[in-house]
Design a protein around this motif. Sequence first.
Motif, PDB file in Angstrom:
ATOM      1  N   GLU A  97       0.747  -1.398  -0.117  1.00 11.96           N
ATOM      2  CA  GLU A  97      -0.250   0.120   0.070  1.00 11.96           C
ATOM      3  C   GLU A  97       0.870   1.190   0.024  1.00 11.96           C
ATOM      4  O   GLU A  97       0.494   2.321  -0.738  1.00 11.96           O
ATOM      5  CB  GLU A  97      -0.677  -0.029   1.334  1.00 11.96           C
ATOM      6  N   ALA A  98       2.048   1.156   0.783  1.00 15.07           N
ATOM      7  CA  ALA A  98       2.582   2.420   0.696  1.00 15.07           C
ATOM      8  C   ALA A  98       3.668   2.840  -0.618  1.00 15.07           C
ATOM      9  O   ALA A  98       3.726   3.706  -0.955  1.00 15.07           O
ATOM     10  CB  ALA A  98       3.834   2.086   1.957  1.00 15.07           C
ATOM     11  N   LYS A  99       4.042   1.513  -1.126  1.00 15.22           N
ATOM     12  CA  LYS A  99       4.720   1.580  -2.483  1.00 15.22           C
ATOM     13  C   LYS A  99       3.664   2.262  -3.626  1.00 15.22           C
ATOM     14  O   LYS A  99       3.878   3.064  -4.214  1.00 15.22           O
ATOM     15  CB  LYS A  99       5.158   0.449  -2.862  1.00 15.22           C
ATOM     16  N   ALA A 100       2.252   1.911  -3.404  1.00 12.87           N
ATOM     17  CA  ALA A 100       1.426   2.124  -4.150  1.00 12.87           C
ATOM     18  C   ALA A 100       1.065   3.582  -4.200  1.00 12.87           C
ATOM     19  O   ALA A 100       1.021   4.365  -5.232  1.00 12.87           O
ATOM     20  CB  ALA A 100       0.140   1.257  -4.435  1.00 12.87           C
ATOM     21  N   LEU A 101       1.040   4.080  -2.909  1.00  7.98           N
ATOM     22  CA  LEU A 101       0.911   5.646  -2.555  1.00  7.98           C
ATOM     23  C   LEU A 101       2.140   6.376  -3.192  1.00  7.98           C
ATOM     24  O   LEU A 101       1.862   7.247  -3.864  1.00  7.98           O
ATOM     25  CB  LEU A 101       0.649   5.882  -1.191  1.00  7.98           C
ATOM     26  N   ARG A 102       3.152   5.888  -2.909  1.00  8.35           N
ATOM     27  CA  ARG A 102       4.511   6.689  -3.475  1.00  8.35           C
ATOM     28  C   ARG A 102       4.351   6.790  -4.835  1.00  8.35           C
ATOM     29  O   ARG A 102       4.927   7.859  -5.447  1.00  8.35           O
ATOM     30  CB  ARG A 102       5.583   5.801  -2.844  1.00  8.35           C
ATOM     31  N   ASP A 103       4.186   5.700  -5.548  1.00  3.21           N
ATOM     32  CA  ASP A 103       3.972   5.779  -7.262  1.00  3.21           C
ATOM     33  C   ASP A 103       2.810   6.699  -7.707  1.00  3.21           C
ATOM     34  O   ASP A 103       3.332   7.446  -8.306  1.00  3.21           O
ATOM     35  CB  ASP A 103       3.640   4.338  -7.707  1.00  3.21           C
ATOM     36  N   ARG A 104       1.813   6.768  -6.703  1.00  2.00           N
ATOM     37  CA  ARG A 104       0.796   7.925  -7.148  1.00  2.00           C
ATOM     38  C   ARG A 104       1.039   9.293  -6.976  1.00  2.00           C
ATOM     39  O   ARG A 104       1.029  10.059  -7.786  1.00  2.00           O
ATOM     40  CB  ARG A 104      -0.532   7.485  -6.416  1.00  2.00           C
ATOM     41  N   VAL A 105       1.957   9.562  -6.035  1.00  2.00           N
ATOM     42  CA  VAL A 105       2.446  10.957  -5.560  1.00  2.00           C
ATOM     43  C   VAL A 105       3.448  11.081  -6.349  1.00  2.00           C
ATOM     44  O   VAL A 105       3.720  12.411  -6.584  1.00  2.00           O
ATOM     45  CB  VAL A 105       2.811  10.894  -4.062  1.00  2.00           C
ATOM     46  N   GLN A 106       4.462  10.278  -6.897  1.00  8.67           N
ATOM     47  CA  GLN A 106       5.741  10.724  -7.795  1.00  8.67           C
ATOM     48  C   GLN A 106       5.949   9.837  -8.837  1.00  8.67           C
ATOM     49  O   GLN A 106       6.591   9.092  -9.053  1.00  8.67           O
ATOM     50  CB  GLN A 106       7.050  10.368  -6.838  1.00  8.67           C
TER      51      GLN A 106
END
Length: 65
Positions: free
Chosen positions: A36-45
């Motif tokens: 979930e954290a990696k997916a969020l980081r990918d969406r943000v950056q």
Amino acid sequence: MPDPEDPANIRDGPRPPETDAERRRRRAQFLRELHEAKALRDRVQPRRARAARMRQQMRMRTFRW
């Protein structure tokens, strides 16, 4: 005098050995949160995520069995 039934003191005391099911459950929870954290980081950056995907593809392309 500390209360032995207090959850804060139970944490510091000797623990019974962890069962395999508990360990697997904690590991699955950790992996879900990591994904979930990696997916969020990918969406943000998105630019950084795209560059990371490209690097991973190059690594896989040059990998030899």
